[in-house]
Design an enzyme around this catalytic site. Structure first.
Site, short mmCIF file in Angstrom:
data_model
loop_
_atom_site.label_atom_id
_atom_site.label_comp_id
_atom_site.label_asym_id
_atom_site.label_seq_id
_atom_site.Cartn_x
_atom_site.Cartn_y
_atom_site.Cartn_z
CB THR A 297 -24.60 46.05 13.57
OG1 THR A 297 -25.84 46.70 13.40
CG2 THR A 297 -23.61 46.71 12.61
CG ASP A 298 -29.84 45.03 12.23
OD1 ASP A 298 -29.15 45.96 12.71
OD2 ASP A 298 -31.05 44.89 12.50
CD GLU A 299 -27.37 50.35 13.25
OE1 GLU A 299 -26.94 51.40 12.78
OE2 GLU A 299 -27.70 50.22 14.44
CE1 TYR B 218 -21.43 50.39 15.21
CE2 TYR B 218 -23.69 50.42 14.38
CZ TYR B 218 -22.68 49.79 15.09
OH TYR B 218 -22.90 48.57 15.68
CE LYS C 200 -19.54 46.11 14.11
NZ LYS C 200 -18.67 45.53 15.17
#
Ligand code: NAD
Ligand code: TYD
Length: 353
Positions: A133-135, A160, A164
């Site tokens: 993810t870009d998060e 989260y 990741k």
């Protein structure tokens, strides 16, 4: 082509499996533990196909992963299994550490042993695509001046995104240390069919359809970069096939929207496709903000576009119309989830407030 897809009963995983089985004609083994987010109804279109197989298993079970690889003999592993909802990670991070970190570790170890045992040609062609993810990059400012690039430093905010990020580092390390042919993709927010109705877009569609309140965190000015899920799965197929080993590819559709504008857009589409007694915008409620809420995500996808020739087909307007239409046409998919999910959602809001 023989592909293992982990998390293939989830939102993006099921779209990927449908694409690989139906459009590409690959032999696919879906591995999924069927947590609350996994749904076999999302795999109905591939049911009974000779080129699709399903294994209910937990990716943390290294022996089971090794056995699945030895039996199925994949050319590729596309790893999507994860705990994926930020709000859940805030109220209980344990499952996130377990699946995203320890599960990825167990899968990498099984893949390394399997890959070690292949002949020279098969070893060279094998790929492990780690889907992320870009998060992991943290938050951009609201001024819309910067974009996430592949070399943006990691700076995760939520449990989260921290788990990741940890899994991305493990995947990269297994490439550098052991030579496992890993490629990593980092994508922006997805939306589309079969999206579990705890995330902003499906939650808003279904609440609006049922005349219920539409919760918008804070003032609704946080920005996300939205990508239609079928554009994402085409990118994943391309990155697995042509991406350079050891590299990261960012995936995004250049569709930045403020949350409040996303919610309003959904209201307008629904009012047009399925008029209700009052305009749906009247259901919007501003609620207490998510702790550690990232202000803005936005992807620079030029590496993927220039190197691999990928482009998003859907604009936000065409994608959101298709998505709303899909939920209107498929109550059989979401009604059972809504019944089970309601109580849990209230619990989450209380704890986030
Ligand atoms: P999802 O929550 O809809 O699906 C996750 C799937 O993984 C479910 O089917 C679940 O049953 C399965 N799973 C969970 N724990 C497991 C375990 N221990 N063993 C085996 N299976 C397990 O998630 P999604 O939105 O489809 O996301 C898929 C991947 O893409 C994730 O890795 C996520 O981080 C990443 N991603 C998601 C988005 C997004 O907007 N949804 C954006 C970028 C990246
Ligand atoms: P979400 O769909 O949970 O994805 P992510 O947190 O991975 O970006 O949330 C998207 C945005 O919408 C995020 O800024 C939080 C916000 N949001 C709301 O305003 N209301 C809601 O009920 C939810 C679930 C999210």
């Amino acid at each position: 082509m023989r592909v293992i897809v982990t998390g293939g009963a989830g939102f993006i995983g099921s779209a990927l499996v449908r694409h690989l089985v139906l459009d590409r004609g690959y032999d696919v083994l879906t591995i999924d533990a069927l947590t609350y987010a996994g749904n076999l109804a999302s795999l109905k279109p591939v049911e009974g196909r000779g080129n699709h197989h399903f294994l209910r298993a937990d990716i943390r079970d290294g022996a089971m992963m090794a056995q699945a690889m030895a039996t199925f003999r994949p050319d590729r592993i596309m790893h999507l299994a994860a705990e994926s909802h930020v709000d859940r990670s805030i109220t209980g991070a344990d499952d996130f550490v377990q699946t995203n970190v320890l599960g990825t570790f167990a899968l990498l170890e099984a893949a390394r042993a399997y890959w070690d045992g292949l002949d020279v040609r098969a070893r060279a062609g094998f790929r492990f695509l780690h889907v992320s993810t870009d998060e992991v990059y943290g938050s951009l400012g609201l001024s819309r001046t910067h974009l996430f690039r592949e070399d943006t430093p990691y700076d995760p905010s939520s449990p989260y995104s921290a788990t990741k990020a940890a899994s991305d580092h493990l995947a990269k390390a297994w490439q550098r240390t052991y030579g496992l042919p890993v490629v990593v993709s980092n994508c922006s927010n997805n939306y589309g069919p079969c999206h579990f109705p705890e995330k902003l877009i499906p939650l808003t569609i279904l609440n609006a359809l049922e005349g219920r309140e539409l919760p918008v965190y804070g003032r609704g000015d946080n920005i996300r970069d939205w990508l239609y899920v079928e554009d994402h799965v085409r990118a994943l197929d391309l990155i697995a096939a042509k991406g350079r080993v050891g590299e990261t590819y960012n995936v995004g559709g250049r569709n930045e929207r403020r949350n409040i504008d996303v919610v309003r857009a959904i209201c307008h589409v629904l009012d047009r496709l399925c008029p209700g007694p009052t305009a749906r915008e009247s259901l919007i409620r501003f609620v207490p903000d998510r702790p550690g809420h990232d202000a803005r995500y936005a992807i620079d996808a030029s590496k993927l576009e220039n190197e691999l020739g990928w482009q998003a087909y859907e604009t936000f307007e065409t994608g959101i119309e298709k998505t709303v239409q899909w939920y209107l046409e498929n109550p059989g998919w979401w009604q059972p989830l809504r019944q089970n999910y309601d109580g849990q959602r209230l619990g989450l809001l209380d704890q986030c407030a």
